[in-house]
Design a protein around this motif. Structure first.
Motif, PDB file in Angstrom:
ATOM      1  N   ASN A 121     -30.058   7.405  12.406  1.00 46.37           N
ATOM      2  CA  ASN A 121     -30.407   6.053  12.787  1.00 46.37           C
ATOM      3  C   ASN A 121     -29.076   5.288  12.316  1.00 46.37           C
ATOM      4  O   ASN A 121     -28.615   6.193  11.055  1.00 46.37           O
ATOM      5  CB  ASN A 121     -31.329   5.458  12.474  1.00 46.37           C
ATOM      6  N   PHE A 122     -28.336   4.216  13.060  1.00 47.87           N
ATOM      7  CA  PHE A 122     -27.499   2.959  12.120  1.00 47.87           C
ATOM      8  C   PHE A 122     -27.886   1.770  12.640  1.00 47.87           C
ATOM      9  O   PHE A 122     -28.405   1.930  14.341  1.00 47.87           O
ATOM     10  CB  PHE A 122     -26.265   4.209  13.391  1.00 47.87           C
ATOM     11  N   SER A 123     -27.850   1.251  11.915  1.00 45.65           N
ATOM     12  CA  SER A 123     -28.284  -0.761  11.846  1.00 45.65           C
ATOM     13  C   SER A 123     -27.329  -1.993  11.295  1.00 45.65           C
ATOM     14  O   SER A 123     -26.904  -1.579   9.773  1.00 45.65           O
ATOM     15  CB  SER A 123     -29.691   0.034  11.834  1.00 45.65           C
ATOM     16  N   PHE A 124     -27.249  -2.621  12.312  1.00 50.36           N
ATOM     17  CA  PHE A 124     -26.130  -4.101  11.062  1.00 50.36           C
ATOM     18  C   PHE A 124     -27.576  -4.494  11.314  1.00 50.36           C
ATOM     19  O   PHE A 124     -27.997  -5.480  12.010  1.00 50.36           O
ATOM     20  CB  PHE A 124     -25.454  -4.235  12.107  1.00 50.36           C
ATOM     21  N   SER A 125     -27.184  -5.463  10.188  1.00 47.47           N
ATOM     22  CA  SER A 125     -28.060  -6.866  10.221  1.00 47.47           C
ATOM     23  C   SER A 125     -26.890  -7.942   9.550  1.00 47.47           C
ATOM     24  O   SER A 125     -26.362  -7.959   8.438  1.00 47.47           O
ATOM     25  CB  SER A 125     -28.980  -6.990   9.175  1.00 47.47           C
ATOM     26  N   TYR A 126     -27.395  -8.365   9.768  1.00 48.42           N
ATOM     27  CA  TYR A 126     -26.495  -9.530   9.511  1.00 48.42           C
ATOM     28  C   TYR A 126     -27.216 -11.348   8.407  1.00 48.42           C
ATOM     29  O   TYR A 126     -27.950 -11.621   9.062  1.00 48.42           O
ATOM     30  CB  TYR A 126     -25.931 -10.919  10.144  1.00 48.42           C
ATOM     31  N   PHE A 127     -26.698 -12.184   7.645  1.00 49.47           N
ATOM     32  CA  PHE A 127     -26.965 -12.879   7.086  1.00 49.47           C
ATOM     33  C   PHE A 127     -26.271 -14.329   6.454  1.00 49.47           C
ATOM     34  O   PHE A 127     -24.863 -14.011   6.686  1.00 49.47           O
ATOM     35  CB  PHE A 127     -26.620 -12.625   4.834  1.00 49.47           C
ATOM     36  N   GLY A 128     -26.821 -15.264   7.626  1.00 52.84           N
ATOM     37  CA  GLY A 128     -25.718 -16.795   7.429  1.00 52.84           C
ATOM     38  C   GLY A 128     -26.807 -17.409   7.665  1.00 52.84           C
ATOM     39  O   GLY A 128     -28.033 -17.228   7.584  1.00 52.84           O
ATOM     40  N   LEU A 129     -26.607 -18.528   8.281  1.00 52.98           N
ATOM     41  CA  LEU A 129     -27.864 -19.927   8.305  1.00 52.98           C
ATOM     42  C   LEU A 129     -28.023 -19.964   9.470  1.00 52.98           C
ATOM     43  O   LEU A 129     -27.834 -19.311  10.666  1.00 52.98           O
ATOM     44  CB  LEU A 129     -26.315 -20.850   8.898  1.00 52.98           C
TER      45      LEU A 129
END
Length: 227
Positions: free
Chosen positions: A150-158
């Motif tokens: 498995n492979f995933s991204f998540s993004y921190f921002g406004l």
């Protein structure tokens, strides 16, 4: 009077004992060789795993952390922000170091694909700016990592509902890049891969828009990823 010399030799019992001892020695020898071979293979597998982690980590640190906040505005009909992220796909613009043969800004595209033998992370690299007339558009595809479960991204921002910032599963239709990107990777063999959190150095306006709470949350998330 002549005496005949007795023939020297081994008895059947002695031959059987010798063969038994020889068999035991051969078994012990091959057992020791198998143990050594297994230990060697485990050591090689561990070195390969460490090298895989280092290669993936260095890739994201060298390229993703220096992603450029640029617009793909070469066509008025299709003007989009170059940084686009989904849960299992990511696109961004960055540059190779001066020592690399490739020069100029490059468009990196990462995704998880199945090649028949399992899943792998593939990186496609193309020049970001349009090529001159008569030149060839050079696209390069590289396998970053094989045997991926498995492979995933998540993004921190406004976010409009959370001014202090929060983690999101995708980063689409935005005008600035995220502050942080979290990468999760699982291997087919179940080996442990720590989460990687990459801080983008050129985040444009997002640095100024983050509140004090958002700045503190971003720093805390970045520190967590380094541990």
């Amino acid at each position: 009077m002549l005496h005949r010399k007795a023939n020297a030799g081994f008895t059947l019992i002695e031959v059987l004992i010798a063969m038994t001892l020889l068999g035991i020695m051969v078994v012990l020898l091959f057992s020791s060789m198998k143990i050594c071979a297994d230990s060697w293979q485990k050591g090689e597998d561990k070195i390969t795993e460490v090298n895989d982690v280092a290669v993936v980590y260095q890739f994201f640190q060298h390229h993703l952390s220096t992603a450029k906040p640029l617009w793909d505005d070469f066509s008025e009909e299709n003007k989009v922000f170059a940084f686009r992220g989904k849960s299992q796909e990511l696109q961004f613009v960055s540059a190779f170091p001066a020592s690399a043969k490739k020069s100029g800004l490059q468009l990196f595209s990462l995704k998880l694909i199945n090649d028949g033998d399992g899943q792998l992370i593939q990186v496609s690299i193309t020049p970001f700016y349009p090529v001159a007339e008569g030149e060839e558009w050079r696209k390069e595809e590289i396998t970053l990592l094989r045997h991926v479960r498995n492979f995933s991204f998540s993004y921190f921002g406004l976010d409009e509902s959370q001014p202090e910032g929060l983690w999101q599963d995708d980063w689409l239709e935005k005008e600035t890049p995220p502050r942080l990107v979290k990468i999760k990777i699982g291997r087919d063999d179940g080996s442990f891969w720590p989460e990687m959190i990459v801080e983008l150095k050129a985040v444009g306006l997002s640095n100024n828009l983050l509140t004090d709470e958002g700045q503190a949350a971003a720093e805390a998330a970045a520190i967590e990823g380094e541990q």
